[in-house]
Design an enzyme around this catalytic site. Sequence first.
Site, PDB file in Angstrom:
ATOM      1  N   ASN A  11       0.866  -1.183   0.000  1.00  0.00           N
ATOM      2  CA  ASN A  11       0.000   0.000   0.000  1.00  0.00           C
ATOM      3  C   ASN A  11       0.899   1.227   0.000  1.00  0.00           C
ATOM      4  OD1 ASN A  11      -1.774   2.063   0.507  1.00  0.00           O
ATOM      5  ND2 ASN A  11      -2.366   1.359   2.555  1.00  0.00           N
ATOM      6  N   TRP A  12       1.003   1.862  -1.160  1.00  0.00           N
ATOM      7  CA  TRP A  12       1.944   2.984  -1.292  1.00  0.00           C
ATOM      8  C   TRP A  12       1.439   4.244  -0.599  1.00  0.00           C
ATOM      9  CZ3 TRP A  12       3.547   2.848  -7.206  1.00  0.00           C
ATOM     10  CH2 TRP A  12       4.100   1.588  -7.481  1.00  0.00           C
ATOM     11  N   LYS A  13       0.152   4.264  -0.239  1.00  0.00           N
ATOM     12  CA  LYS A  13      -0.454   5.449   0.380  1.00  0.00           C
ATOM     13  C   LYS A  13      -0.197   6.676  -0.528  1.00  0.00           C
ATOM     14  CE  LYS A  13       0.100   3.104   4.745  1.00  0.00           C
ATOM     15  NZ  LYS A  13       0.234   3.163   6.186  1.00  0.00           N
ATOM     16  N   HIS A  99      -9.210   0.804   5.548  1.00  0.00           N
ATOM     17  CA  HIS A  99      -7.858   1.088   6.042  1.00  0.00           C
ATOM     18  C   HIS A  99      -7.915   2.072   7.212  1.00  0.00           C
ATOM     19  CE1 HIS A  99      -3.739   2.373   6.387  1.00  0.00           C
ATOM     20  NE2 HIS A  99      -3.435   1.217   5.831  1.00  0.00           N
ATOM     21  N   GLU A 101      -6.227   4.535   8.039  1.00  0.00           N
ATOM     22  CA  GLU A 101      -6.129   5.972   7.733  1.00  0.00           C
ATOM     23  C   GLU A 101      -7.438   6.507   7.166  1.00  0.00           C
ATOM     24  OE1 GLU A 101      -2.560   5.285   5.557  1.00  0.00           O
ATOM     25  OE2 GLU A 101      -1.674   4.716   7.482  1.00  0.00           O
ATOM     26  N   GLU A 171      -4.444  -4.852  10.934  1.00  0.00           N
ATOM     27  CA  GLU A 171      -3.430  -3.808  11.055  1.00  0.00           C
ATOM     28  C   GLU A 171      -3.660  -3.031  12.347  1.00  0.00           C
ATOM     29  OE1 GLU A 171      -1.641  -2.570   7.125  1.00  0.00           O
ATOM     30  OE2 GLU A 171      -3.606  -1.641   7.062  1.00  0.00           O
ATOM     31  N   GLY A 177       3.276   2.475  10.599  1.00  0.00           N
ATOM     32  CA  GLY A 177       4.199   3.585  10.354  1.00  0.00           C
ATOM     33  C   GLY A 177       4.969   4.025  11.587  1.00  0.00           C
ATOM     34  N   SER A 217       4.315  -1.868  10.326  1.00  0.00           N
ATOM     35  CA  SER A 217       5.779  -1.893  10.462  1.00  0.00           C
ATOM     36  C   SER A 217       6.369  -3.265  10.143  1.00  0.00           C
ATOM     37  CB  SER A 217       6.204  -1.414  11.859  1.00  0.00           C
ATOM     38  OG  SER A 217       5.747  -0.085  12.069  1.00  0.00           O
ATOM     39  N   GLY A 238       3.197  -0.987   4.201  1.00  0.00           N
ATOM     40  CA  GLY A 238       3.195   0.434   3.855  1.00  0.00           C
ATOM     41  C   GLY A 238       4.591   0.884   3.476  1.00  0.00           C
ATOM     42  N   GLY A 239       5.304   1.465   4.443  1.00  0.00           N
ATOM     43  CA  GLY A 239       6.618   2.073   4.174  1.00  0.00           C
ATOM     44  C   GLY A 239       7.572   1.183   3.395  1.00  0.00           C
TER      45      GLY A 239
HETATM   46  P1  13P Z   1       3.545   0.443   7.536  1.00  0.00           P
HETATM   47  O1  13P Z   1       4.072  -0.834   6.933  1.00  0.00           O
HETATM   48  O2  13P Z   1       4.215   1.678   7.000  1.00  0.00           O
HETATM   49  O3  13P Z   1       3.495   0.379   9.026  1.00  0.00           O
HETATM   50  O4  13P Z   1       1.999   0.567   7.039  1.00  0.00           O
HETATM   51  C1  13P Z   1       1.155  -0.500   7.169  1.00  0.00           C
HETATM   52  C2  13P Z   1      -0.091  -0.177   6.439  1.00  0.00           C
HETATM   53  O5  13P Z   1      -0.866   0.679   6.838  1.00  0.00           O
HETATM   54  C3  13P Z   1      -0.364  -0.909   5.191  1.00  0.00           C
HETATM   55  O6  13P Z   1      -1.671  -0.676   4.770  1.00  0.00           O
END
Ligand code: 13P
Length: 255
Positions: A11-13, A99, A101, A171, A177, A217, A238-239
Amino acid sequence: MPNRKPAVGGNWKMNLHAADVDALVDGLNEQIGANNTVDTIICPPFVYLQRVAEKLAAASSNIQLGAQDIYYQANGAYTGEISASMLKDIGVSIVLTGHSERRHVLGESDTLINAKTLAALEAGLDVILCIGEKIEQRQAGQTDAINIAQLHYGLAGVTAEQMQNIIIAYEPVWAIGTGMTATPDDAQSAHDAIRKALAIMYSQDIADAVRIQYGGSCKPGNAAELFAQPDIDGGLIGGASLKTEDFAGIVNAAG
Ligand code: 13P
């Protein structure tokens, strides 16, 4: 032990621009594009979906294209929104709903998340439904109750047959993050409770077949230990999905 094919999503956000997108997709196609032991999905921002679709097709890549969001209406006066059929039109096969966020930053309700989930399934898209508790809920011992409530709301009206097209992503909000990963034991315990809830909501067979990803993470250094847990069937990243080596390392750790 049921044989579930692991699924790893990136997920590149709201990150990267065209040049970075091209470099990342080229690198991923080269390193993991031929992998067929893991279902690998990347979810770029909307504006780069078409570009990524073309690059995946040109490389005959096994990587699937996902969208980070969807709107539940088919078309009409919904400024800024994107429908399921538009996503399908350009080669998207799977979407994220729920998600953290979108829940906690953008204020999406369980009702809206459910409507999006149903609309995506109805249109023939697969869905990664994301659930997870906040830190204060974990500290209050409510982790499983929150996850199961989000599962019930998110899946309301989803049929047993449609469950074939659902992946659940657990999650924990406090792990996203932050560099604070759930321990493999804590993650396994949450996944086990989610699977038991699915068995009650649907059937043991369906619960055994659904992939449950861990997200929060997840990095190349901790992925193998997490994915070794019996109820963790891959990850939503994510990251670490923004870097070719890291994401490829995580996919390779899954299978
Ligand atoms: P991180 O891997 O950056 O913690 O993000 C997880 C995430 O929200 C994937 O959707």
